[in-house]
Scaffold this motif. Sequence first.
Motif, PDB file in Angstrom:
ATOM      1  N   ASP A 269     -11.106 -15.403  15.732  1.00  0.00           N
ATOM      2  CA  ASP A 269      -9.808 -14.796  16.017  1.00  0.00           C
ATOM      3  C   ASP A 269      -8.675 -15.803  15.829  1.00  0.00           C
ATOM      4  O   ASP A 269      -7.576 -15.436  15.417  1.00  0.00           O
ATOM      5  CB  ASP A 269      -9.810 -14.264  17.453  1.00  0.00           C
ATOM      6  CG  ASP A 269      -8.486 -13.657  17.854  1.00  0.00           C
ATOM      7  OD1 ASP A 269      -8.198 -12.530  17.422  1.00  0.00           O
ATOM      8  OD2 ASP A 269      -7.738 -14.329  18.595  1.00  0.00           O
ATOM      9  N   PHE A 270      -8.960 -17.076  16.099  1.00  0.00           N
ATOM     10  CA  PHE A 270      -7.939 -18.120  15.965  1.00  0.00           C
ATOM     11  C   PHE A 270      -7.958 -18.740  14.569  1.00  0.00           C
ATOM     12  O   PHE A 270      -6.997 -18.635  13.808  1.00  0.00           O
ATOM     13  CB  PHE A 270      -8.169 -19.186  17.027  1.00  0.00           C
ATOM     14  CG  PHE A 270      -7.222 -20.359  16.968  1.00  0.00           C
ATOM     15  CD1 PHE A 270      -5.851 -20.160  17.017  1.00  0.00           C
ATOM     16  CD2 PHE A 270      -7.701 -21.658  16.850  1.00  0.00           C
ATOM     17  CE1 PHE A 270      -4.968 -21.243  16.964  1.00  0.00           C
ATOM     18  CE2 PHE A 270      -6.834 -22.741  16.803  1.00  0.00           C
ATOM     19  CZ  PHE A 270      -5.464 -22.530  16.853  1.00  0.00           C
ATOM     20  N   LEU A 364       1.150 -15.148   8.444  1.00  0.00           N
ATOM     21  CA  LEU A 364      -0.136 -14.921   9.093  1.00  0.00           C
ATOM     22  C   LEU A 364       0.034 -14.580  10.566  1.00  0.00           C
ATOM     23  O   LEU A 364       0.609 -15.349  11.336  1.00  0.00           O
ATOM     24  CB  LEU A 364      -1.024 -16.166   8.937  1.00  0.00           C
ATOM     25  CG  LEU A 364      -1.328 -16.584   7.493  1.00  0.00           C
ATOM     26  CD1 LEU A 364      -2.219 -17.809   7.475  1.00  0.00           C
ATOM     27  CD2 LEU A 364      -1.970 -15.436   6.721  1.00  0.00           C
ATOM     28  N   ARG A 365      -0.480 -13.414  10.965  1.00  0.00           N
ATOM     29  CA  ARG A 365      -0.398 -12.961  12.352  1.00  0.00           C
ATOM     30  C   ARG A 365      -1.670 -12.182  12.702  1.00  0.00           C
ATOM     31  O   ARG A 365      -2.349 -11.657  11.821  1.00  0.00           O
ATOM     32  CB  ARG A 365       0.818 -12.039  12.569  1.00  0.00           C
ATOM     33  CG  ARG A 365       2.165 -12.698  12.371  1.00  0.00           C
ATOM     34  CD  ARG A 365       2.453 -13.738  13.436  1.00  0.00           C
ATOM     35  NE  ARG A 365       3.800 -14.277  13.300  1.00  0.00           N
ATOM     36  CZ  ARG A 365       4.132 -15.291  12.513  1.00  0.00           C
ATOM     37  NH1 ARG A 365       3.201 -15.865  11.758  1.00  0.00           N
ATOM     38  NH2 ARG A 365       5.368 -15.725  12.467  1.00  0.00           N
ATOM     39  N   VAL A 366      -1.967 -12.093  13.977  1.00  0.00           N
ATOM     40  CA  VAL A 366      -3.102 -11.294  14.409  1.00  0.00           C
ATOM     41  C   VAL A 366      -2.792  -9.809  14.162  1.00  0.00           C
ATOM     42  O   VAL A 366      -1.636  -9.382  14.271  1.00  0.00           O
ATOM     43  CB  VAL A 366      -3.413 -11.518  15.906  1.00  0.00           C
ATOM     44  CG1 VAL A 366      -3.979 -12.908  16.134  1.00  0.00           C
ATOM     45  CG2 VAL A 366      -2.180 -11.294  16.769  1.00  0.00           C
ATOM     46  N   PRO A 367      -3.805  -9.002  13.835  1.00  0.00           N
ATOM     47  CA  PRO A 367      -3.543  -7.581  13.565  1.00  0.00           C
ATOM     48  C   PRO A 367      -3.126  -6.791  14.793  1.00  0.00           C
ATOM     49  O   PRO A 367      -2.601  -5.681  14.668  1.00  0.00           O
ATOM     50  CB  PRO A 367      -4.891  -7.085  13.019  1.00  0.00           C
ATOM     51  CG  PRO A 367      -5.905  -8.055  13.524  1.00  0.00           C
ATOM     52  CD  PRO A 367      -5.206  -9.376  13.587  1.00  0.00           C
ATOM     53  N   TYR A 368      -3.333  -7.364  15.972  1.00  0.00           N
ATOM     54  CA  TYR A 368      -2.976  -6.671  17.211  1.00  0.00           C
ATOM     55  C   TYR A 368      -1.706  -7.270  17.829  1.00  0.00           C
ATOM     56  O   TYR A 368      -1.537  -7.260  19.044  1.00  0.00           O
ATOM     57  CB  TYR A 368      -4.127  -6.735  18.222  1.00  0.00           C
ATOM     58  CG  TYR A 368      -4.668  -8.131  18.459  1.00  0.00           C
ATOM     59  CD1 TYR A 368      -4.083  -8.980  19.397  1.00  0.00           C
ATOM     60  CD2 TYR A 368      -5.759  -8.599  17.747  1.00  0.00           C
ATOM     61  CE1 TYR A 368      -4.577 -10.256  19.613  1.00  0.00           C
ATOM     62  CE2 TYR A 368      -6.259  -9.874  17.954  1.00  0.00           C
ATOM     63  CZ  TYR A 368      -5.672 -10.700  18.890  1.00  0.00           C
ATOM     64  OH  TYR A 368      -6.148 -11.974  19.102  1.00  0.00           O
ATOM     65  N   GLU A 369      -0.797  -7.742  16.992  1.00  0.00           N
ATOM     66  CA  GLU A 369       0.426  -8.397  17.485  1.00  0.00           C
ATOM     67  C   GLU A 369       1.148  -7.517  18.497  1.00  0.00           C
ATOM     68  O   GLU A 369       1.404  -6.337  18.265  1.00  0.00           O
ATOM     69  CB  GLU A 369       1.349  -8.709  16.313  1.00  0.00           C
ATOM     70  CG  GLU A 369       2.514  -9.604  16.689  1.00  0.00           C
ATOM     71  CD  GLU A 369       3.302 -10.069  15.470  1.00  0.00           C
ATOM     72  OE1 GLU A 369       4.181 -10.922  15.629  1.00  0.00           O
ATOM     73  OE2 GLU A 369       3.025  -9.565  14.355  1.00  0.00           O
ATOM     74  N   PRO A 374      -9.031  -5.237  20.005  1.00  0.00           N
ATOM     75  CA  PRO A 374     -10.257  -4.494  20.334  1.00  0.00           C
ATOM     76  C   PRO A 374     -11.321  -5.348  21.011  1.00  0.00           C
ATOM     77  O   PRO A 374     -12.168  -4.826  21.729  1.00  0.00           O
ATOM     78  CB  PRO A 374     -10.740  -3.987  18.963  1.00  0.00           C
ATOM     79  CG  PRO A 374     -10.068  -4.866  17.957  1.00  0.00           C
ATOM     80  CD  PRO A 374      -8.771  -5.253  18.555  1.00  0.00           C
ATOM     81  N   GLY A 375     -11.282  -6.643  20.812  1.00  0.00           N
ATOM     82  CA  GLY A 375     -12.251  -7.529  21.465  1.00  0.00           C
ATOM     83  C   GLY A 375     -11.801  -8.023  22.825  1.00  0.00           C
ATOM     84  O   GLY A 375     -12.461  -8.878  23.419  1.00  0.00           O
ATOM     85  N   GLY A 376     -10.667  -7.520  23.321  1.00  0.00           N
ATOM     86  CA  GLY A 376     -10.166  -7.939  24.628  1.00  0.00           C
ATOM     87  C   GLY A 376      -9.274  -9.158  24.586  1.00  0.00           C
ATOM     88  O   GLY A 376      -8.744  -9.586  25.613  1.00  0.00           O
ATOM     89  N   ASP A 379      -2.513 -10.819  22.340  1.00  0.00           N
ATOM     90  CA  ASP A 379      -1.282 -11.534  21.996  1.00  0.00           C
ATOM     91  C   ASP A 379      -0.459 -11.555  23.273  1.00  0.00           C
ATOM     92  O   ASP A 379       0.395 -10.691  23.512  1.00  0.00           O
ATOM     93  CB  ASP A 379      -0.551 -10.807  20.866  1.00  0.00           C
ATOM     94  CG  ASP A 379       0.833 -11.372  20.608  1.00  0.00           C
ATOM     95  OD1 ASP A 379       1.072 -12.538  20.991  1.00  0.00           O
ATOM     96  OD2 ASP A 379       1.673 -10.646  20.045  1.00  0.00           O
ATOM     97  N   GLU A 380      -0.738 -12.536  24.118  1.00  0.00           N
ATOM     98  CA  GLU A 380      -0.271 -12.496  25.506  1.00  0.00           C
ATOM     99  C   GLU A 380       1.244 -12.437  25.609  1.00  0.00           C
ATOM    100  O   GLU A 380       1.791 -11.665  26.401  1.00  0.00           O
ATOM    101  CB  GLU A 380      -0.811 -13.718  26.262  1.00  0.00           C
ATOM    102  CG  GLU A 380      -0.726 -13.615  27.770  1.00  0.00           C
ATOM    103  CD  GLU A 380      -1.764 -12.684  28.374  1.00  0.00           C
ATOM    104  OE1 GLU A 380      -1.807 -12.582  29.610  1.00  0.00           O
ATOM    105  OE2 GLU A 380      -2.528 -12.055  27.623  1.00  0.00           O
TER     106      GLU A 380
END
Length: 563
Positions: A269-270, A364-369, A374-376, A379-380
Amino acid sequence: MTSTYSFGSSGVGTAEAGLPVDARAERWRTAARLGLAFLPALVVAVAGFQRRWMSDDGHIYVRTVRQVLAGNGPVFNAGERAESSTGTLWQWLLVAAGAPGFDIPTAAMYGGLFLTAAGFALAAAAALRLRGGDGLLLPCGALVLLALPPVWDFATSGLETGLATCWIAGAWLMLVTRPRAVATCAVLGLGPLVRPDLALVSLVFLAAQWAVARPPWRGVLAGAGAAGALPVAYEIFRMGYYGHLMPLPGVTKEASRSLWWRGADYLDDFAGTYLLWLPLLMIVAGLLASGRMRERVVVAAPVVAGALCWLYVIKVGGDFMHGRMFLPGLLLMLLPVFLVPVTRAWTIVGAGVAVWAVTCAAVLRVPYEGRIGPGGIADERGVYVHQNDARHPVHHTFAGQPGNMAYAGLVRERTRDGAPTLLLARSPVAAARPGITGVYNTLGFSGSVIPLSGAALDPIGLAYPLAAHSQPINGRVGHDKRLPDEWIVADRGVRGALPEGLDPKRVAAARRALRCEPFAELRAATRAPMTAGRFWRNLTGAAGLTAFRFPNDPVRAERELCG
């Protein structure tokens, strides 16, 4: 070793190949060298300021600090000794900031930013001293860090990440410049107080210091005493005061277990999100092309320590905050190449890293920005920006979260009523202790709205010892404990007062179980008046209490523990 290195020319003029060098030009070269070296510290300060915020976990620190300043001791809830702060030094730095009257969340946010920038500056100073000479140095490892959004986010957040950055860089600077000093031992030994898992870094750095200095046995004893004085003293206090070997979140998150598969997902994920392997492979190629570096032990120490930190994070299953737990290890592994000399090989590598860095920072960014993935993993920062409906959330408002606003309103209403109340999700019931006892998953928020005289409990167990010692369930990383309501009513409610839908037989079983050992000892260790006898009993029984776990099902727990 330190005498071999120099920050550069004094600027008063030198001679090279028999020709005088203009003093003014020399001063300009020195200024350019230093300016380029310390530029990353300025950049991370600006990036962190633009994304400043306070996390919910940061507010967990805030409530403990408020309790200390109110005279209730380092606890989350008055009357129950639970160490909810993972970063001991960070907690007490915030106490020092709050004592003169500064707003604690604001101090936590800007204090983290300052310490992050200071850490980058200390890393640059170590690189200047390690590289020597008077030529320009290019940011390479620094550029990798500056391109990563989690570095921007956790430059603030109210957590101990900024302090960890500053301590890691400062410890390495002292290892580079003063490896034979006892003061260096004292600084290197602070790792467990910055964050318990950073004890790994302390051990590796202290071993490297011994390998460089090779002190006589008296020096070894003096160094060990200096390194261990504060951590050992605080551990004795922790065991005697709280009755545990580690902060309560370490018990809750089962810090000794192995969840390799989940940790591998956290790594992907990172590192996968930011294609982190590309700049790291480029840097390895640059190291191979540039030959051996001087002071191999000092250079190897942060790399080994960083790799061990990553290995530990993967072993325990990672974390629920995107990228956060990998940042200290990444900083460590990049310290030897934080700045690199201007050679042909390093210039090529630096150009490649720069292309990746621009791409990473811009695209580049996480898809759940802005959400929980889905894995818990979350993006706090994005989650709390959305929930507080604020670009830079500092104090909890949760204007974008109706459920939290309703909870805050109910707390205010019941506080005005004055009746002892246990606020459960099912329905409020009478509480066994005065004031409001709120049960809510978002602990930092709950702690900010529940009065200090009340109790903010979380069924996850970050600040609630009973929940922390329950057996884990299959849930989100860091949130995989969930104490059933029957236990909470049995522990905190008035006998006979049951919320609708709760099985009275299960509540009765929980009440009977709480009178058995080791439940009774756990409650006494955390709630009985602190006396010399209680301190000693906690101290000698801390290992057993830390290891204690019980089934979530009250009937099963009573059968297994009460006979």
